[in-house]
Scaffold this active site. Structure first.
Site, PDB file in Angstrom:
ATOM      1  N   ARG A  40     -34.754 -60.242  17.921  1.00 28.94           N
ATOM      2  CA  ARG A  40     -33.741 -61.271  17.635  1.00 28.94           C
ATOM      3  C   ARG A  40     -33.672 -62.295  18.751  1.00 28.94           C
ATOM      4  NH1 ARG A  40     -29.425 -56.640  16.669  1.00 28.94           N
ATOM      5  NH2 ARG A  40     -30.631 -56.037  18.502  1.00 28.94           N
TER       6      ARG A  40
ATOM      7  N   HIS B 277     -31.863 -56.645   8.869  1.00 23.85           N
ATOM      8  CA  HIS B 277     -32.892 -55.662   8.512  1.00 23.85           C
ATOM      9  C   HIS B 277     -33.539 -56.039   7.173  1.00 23.85           C
ATOM     10  CE1 HIS B 277     -30.140 -52.689  10.835  1.00 23.85           C
ATOM     11  NE2 HIS B 277     -31.213 -52.848  11.589  1.00 23.85           N
TER      12      HIS B 277
ATOM     13  N   LYS C 118     -27.482 -39.986  19.598  1.00 16.88           N
ATOM     14  CA  LYS C 118     -26.428 -40.974  19.332  1.00 16.88           C
ATOM     15  C   LYS C 118     -25.450 -40.338  18.352  1.00 16.88           C
ATOM     16  CE  LYS C 118     -29.518 -44.984  19.630  1.00 16.88           C
ATOM     17  NZ  LYS C 118     -30.004 -46.189  18.928  1.00 16.88           N
TER      18      LYS C 118
ATOM     19  N   SER D 135     -25.983 -54.000  13.881  1.00 20.05           N
ATOM     20  CA  SER D 135     -25.107 -53.005  13.242  1.00 20.05           C
ATOM     21  C   SER D 135     -23.879 -52.766  14.129  1.00 20.05           C
ATOM     22  CB  SER D 135     -25.848 -51.691  13.054  1.00 20.05           C
ATOM     23  OG  SER D 135     -26.996 -51.879  12.271  1.00 20.05           O
TER      24      SER D 135
HETATM   25  O1  PNS Z   1     -32.453 -49.139  15.431  1.00 21.22           O
HETATM   26  P1  PNS Z   1     -32.769 -48.611  16.797  1.00 21.22           P
HETATM   27  O2  PNS Z   1     -31.709 -47.615  17.236  1.00 21.22           O
HETATM   28  O3  PNS Z   1     -33.013 -49.691  17.807  1.00 21.22           O
HETATM   29  O4  PNS Z   1     -34.163 -47.786  16.653  1.00 21.22           O
HETATM   30  C1  PNS Z   1     -34.695 -47.092  17.741  1.00 21.22           C
HETATM   31  C2  PNS Z   1     -35.872 -46.212  17.311  1.00 21.22           C
HETATM   32  C3  PNS Z   1     -35.503 -45.325  16.115  1.00 21.22           C
HETATM   33  C4  PNS Z   1     -37.045 -47.069  16.897  1.00 21.22           C
HETATM   34  C5  PNS Z   1     -36.290 -45.347  18.537  1.00 21.22           C
HETATM   35  O5  PNS Z   1     -35.160 -44.754  19.085  1.00 21.22           O
HETATM   36  C6  PNS Z   1     -37.295 -44.242  18.195  1.00 21.22           C
HETATM   37  O6  PNS Z   1     -38.417 -44.523  17.871  1.00 21.22           O
HETATM   38  N1  PNS Z   1     -36.854 -42.974  18.283  1.00 21.22           N
HETATM   39  C7  PNS Z   1     -37.671 -41.816  17.957  1.00 21.22           C
HETATM   40  C8  PNS Z   1     -38.008 -40.982  19.195  1.00 21.22           C
HETATM   41  C9  PNS Z   1     -39.206 -41.561  19.917  1.00 21.22           C
HETATM   42  O7  PNS Z   1     -40.291 -41.670  19.386  1.00 21.22           O
HETATM   43  N2  PNS Z   1     -38.972 -41.955  21.182  1.00 21.22           N
HETATM   44  C10 PNS Z   1     -39.970 -42.589  21.999  1.00 21.22           C
HETATM   45  C11 PNS Z   1     -40.038 -44.068  21.688  1.00 21.22           C
HETATM   46  S1  PNS Z   1     -40.983 -44.918  22.854  1.00 21.22           S
END
Ligand code: PNS
Length: 167
Positions: free
Chosen positions: A96, A23, A47, A134
């Site tokens: 990645r 990150h 989560k 992570s």
């Molecule tokens: O680090 P991560 O868990 O891969 O991040 C995922 C994240 C936070 C980018 C995604 O879960 C997110 O944007 N969540 C917010 C809810 C949302 O907007 N959902 C629709 C996404 S298409």
């Protein structure tokens, strides 16, 4: 072409449970390209993160103090709604490996449908970091493995307190 005087705001969203050197590599490479980079920590309603929202934000703030144009924040709800509130032009995500692509494509297309004015920008993870997640870092430390160099030392310390290594 006319020079634009609009200030470019990018949001880098994620769970950051916890922040890794992968990150940080992305943040370091993106920050000089934009006027403001907001690292936005998801509250993770569904989560169950190892670290609380406050801990994840504090760990990020602890390692990002040296950047003038990087802000750490938390968000809940739709990412695009948050992005609009922050005046974001870009959503930053890291890729990645090919395995990340499908999920990222789905999210980028959904976010574009919801907010066509906000562009998703992908950056390839640095080659030294392309295997770090992570999730794996937590698993390795829980099984007594060495994670130095994969996360900042302050985060490693926090991980050791939270997940004592088994051997
Ligand atoms: O680090 P991560 O868990 O891969 O991040 C995922 C994240 C936070 C980018 C995604 O879960 C997110 O944007 N969540 C917010 C809810 C949302 O907007 N959902 C629709 C996404 S298409």
């Amino acid at each position: 072409m006319q020079a634009s005087n609009k200030s470019l705001v990018a949001v880098y969203p994620g769970s950051f449970d916890p922040v890794t050197n992968g990150h940080l590599d992305l943040i370091q490479r993106c920050a000089p390209l934009v006027d403001k980079l907001v690292v936005a920590v998801l509250k993770n309603a569904h989560k169950s993160p190892l670290f609380s929202l406050e801990e994840r934000v504090a760990m990020l703030e602890g390692v990002l103090g040296g950047f003038d144009n990087v802000e750490v924040d938390a968000f809940d709800g739709l990412l695009v709604d948050y992005g609009r509130r922050k005046g974001a032009h870009l959503l930053l995500r890291g890729i990645r490996a090919v395995s990340d692509y499908e999920y990222e494509l789905q999210m980028a297309l959904m976010n574009r449908r919801l907010a066509p004015e906000i562009e998703t920008m992908f950056m390839m993870a640095g080659e030294a970091y392309s295997f770090i997640s992570s999730k794996l870092v937590k698993e390795v430390i829980g099984l007594g493995g060495n994670v130095s160099g994969l996360v900042p030392p302050s985060v490693e310390e926090k991980l050791r307190q939270r997940i004592p290594g088994q051997p």
